[in-house]
Scaffold this motif. Sequence first.
Motif, PDB file in Angstrom:
ATOM      1  N   ARG A  77       0.833  -1.213   0.000  1.00 58.86           N
ATOM      2  CA  ARG A  77       0.000   0.000   0.000  1.00 58.86           C
ATOM      3  C   ARG A  77       0.858   1.249   0.000  1.00 58.86           C
ATOM      4  NH1 ARG A  77      -4.178   0.569   4.466  1.00 58.86           N
ATOM      5  NH2 ARG A  77      -2.350   0.128   5.737  1.00 58.86           N
ATOM      6  N   HIS A  80       2.303   1.727  -3.448  1.00 59.17           N
ATOM      7  CA  HIS A  80       1.267   2.254  -4.342  1.00 59.17           C
ATOM      8  C   HIS A  80       1.100   3.758  -4.120  1.00 59.17           C
ATOM      9  CE1 HIS A  80      -2.371   2.436  -6.694  1.00 59.17           C
ATOM     10  NE2 HIS A  80      -3.107   2.768  -5.654  1.00 59.17           N
ATOM     11  N   THR A 140     -11.682  -4.606 -17.563  1.00 60.98           N
ATOM     12  CA  THR A 140     -11.650  -3.251 -17.013  1.00 60.98           C
ATOM     13  C   THR A 140     -12.964  -2.511 -17.237  1.00 60.98           C
ATOM     14  OG1 THR A 140     -10.678  -2.436 -19.088  1.00 60.98           O
ATOM     15  CG2 THR A 140      -9.147  -3.055 -17.319  1.00 60.98           C
ATOM     16  N   GLY A 143     -14.332  -1.421 -12.910  1.00 61.64           N
ATOM     17  CA  GLY A 143     -13.210  -1.709 -12.034  1.00 61.64           C
ATOM     18  C   GLY A 143     -12.187  -2.532 -12.800  1.00 61.64           C
ATOM     19  N   ALA A 145     -10.488  -6.658 -12.918  1.00 62.80           N
ATOM     20  CA  ALA A 145     -10.552  -8.017 -12.401  1.00 62.80           C
ATOM     21  C   ALA A 145     -10.037  -8.984 -13.446  1.00 62.80           C
ATOM     22  CB  ALA A 145     -11.990  -8.382 -12.018  1.00 62.80           C
ATOM     23  N   ARG A 167      -4.480  -7.686   0.761  1.00 61.69           N
ATOM     24  CA  ARG A 167      -4.025  -7.233  -0.550  1.00 61.69           C
ATOM     25  C   ARG A 167      -4.929  -7.799  -1.649  1.00 61.69           C
ATOM     26  NH1 ARG A 167       2.088  -7.761  -3.143  1.00 61.69           N
ATOM     27  NH2 ARG A 167       1.852  -6.015  -4.598  1.00 61.69           N
ATOM     28  N   PRO A 168      -5.413  -6.956  -2.557  1.00 70.17           N
ATOM     29  CA  PRO A 168      -6.303  -7.445  -3.618  1.00 70.17           C
ATOM     30  C   PRO A 168      -5.571  -8.366  -4.593  1.00 70.17           C
ATOM     31  CG  PRO A 168      -5.681  -5.178  -4.025  1.00 70.17           C
ATOM     32  CD  PRO A 168      -5.176  -5.508  -2.656  1.00 70.17           C
ATOM     33  N   ARG A 171      -5.213  -5.230  -9.035  1.00 73.87           N
ATOM     34  CA  ARG A 171      -5.556  -3.815  -9.058  1.00 73.87           C
ATOM     35  C   ARG A 171      -4.596  -3.147 -10.022  1.00 73.87           C
ATOM     36  NH1 ARG A 171      -1.818  -0.706  -6.928  1.00 73.87           N
ATOM     37  NH2 ARG A 171      -0.508  -1.394  -5.219  1.00 73.87           N
ATOM     38  N   THR A 172      -4.836  -1.891 -10.319  1.00 71.56           N
ATOM     39  CA  THR A 172      -3.924  -1.154 -11.186  1.00 71.56           C
ATOM     40  C   THR A 172      -3.223  -0.065 -10.405  1.00 71.56           C
ATOM     41  OG1 THR A 172      -5.730   0.308 -11.898  1.00 71.56           O
ATOM     42  CG2 THR A 172      -5.215  -1.595 -13.307  1.00 71.56           C
ATOM     43  N   CYS A 173      -2.072   0.335 -10.919  1.00 74.42           N
ATOM     44  CA  CYS A 173      -1.257   1.364 -10.289  1.00 74.42           C
ATOM     45  C   CYS A 173      -0.910   2.380 -11.377  1.00 74.42           C
ATOM     46  CB  CYS A 173       0.007   0.718  -9.722  1.00 74.42           C
ATOM     47  SG  CYS A 173       1.148   1.848  -8.891  1.00 74.42           S
ATOM     48  N   GLY A 185      -1.109  -5.593  -7.443  1.00 75.06           N
ATOM     49  CA  GLY A 185      -1.806  -6.584  -6.639  1.00 75.06           C
ATOM     50  C   GLY A 185      -1.063  -7.913  -6.609  1.00 75.06           C
TER      51      GLY A 185
END
Length: 232
Positions: A77, A80, A140, A143, A145, A167-168, A171-173, A185
Amino acid sequence: MAARELASFAALLADETRAGFCLALLDGRAWTAGELARSAGVAASTASEHLGKLIAGGLLAEERQGRHRYVRLADARVAHLVEELAAYAGEGPGGAAPRGLRAVNAQAALARGRTCYDHLAGRLGIAITEAMVGRGLLMTDSGVALSGQGVAWFGELGISLEGRGRRPIVRTCLDWTERKPHLAGVAGAGLCRHAMDTGWVERVGSGRAVRVTGAGERVLAAALGIAAESLR
């Protein structure tokens, strides 16, 4: 969160030396205080003072092995947060231009491919993410997945998607050089680790920059349709 607490937390990064430490630690490895001091060009005593504040504030975690003291980013986190703040602060295109040939080459290498804590970033990370979307492995629409096909693809590669803590899985950064989202993620970390372990990707020097090997170019072309030229 109260305004005073938010201001106090933000102040942790409102210093060039402390911000530099956090950016250096985005390579996902643990550094000694001396290594960080040299990277920032400050005295060991100054580095120790700044590190104490970052540890107390929860941004860094400390590990001791014998006489050696190591620090690393506290968790994914924090990585990120630092990466996204760098993007908003204008670290990438539109930010201050690097000075000198060495700095230009270093920036170009980071933009081409790098690690962002424990996942792939730069043009390499973006190319993989966009190819996964194009192949229907990553959805996308609402969200982000993995599709059923995407989960199966990770399984075929032998990459575990078992989560750690909260932690997922995916996810995107926001990428600070490309200004586009790259995969993070559990899935992003697993793919980065697999790419390193299998020799698809290798580090350039001792920093965050990475490059795709010849074997990696062939695998990424076959698995995701990524042109080798786009990775160089």
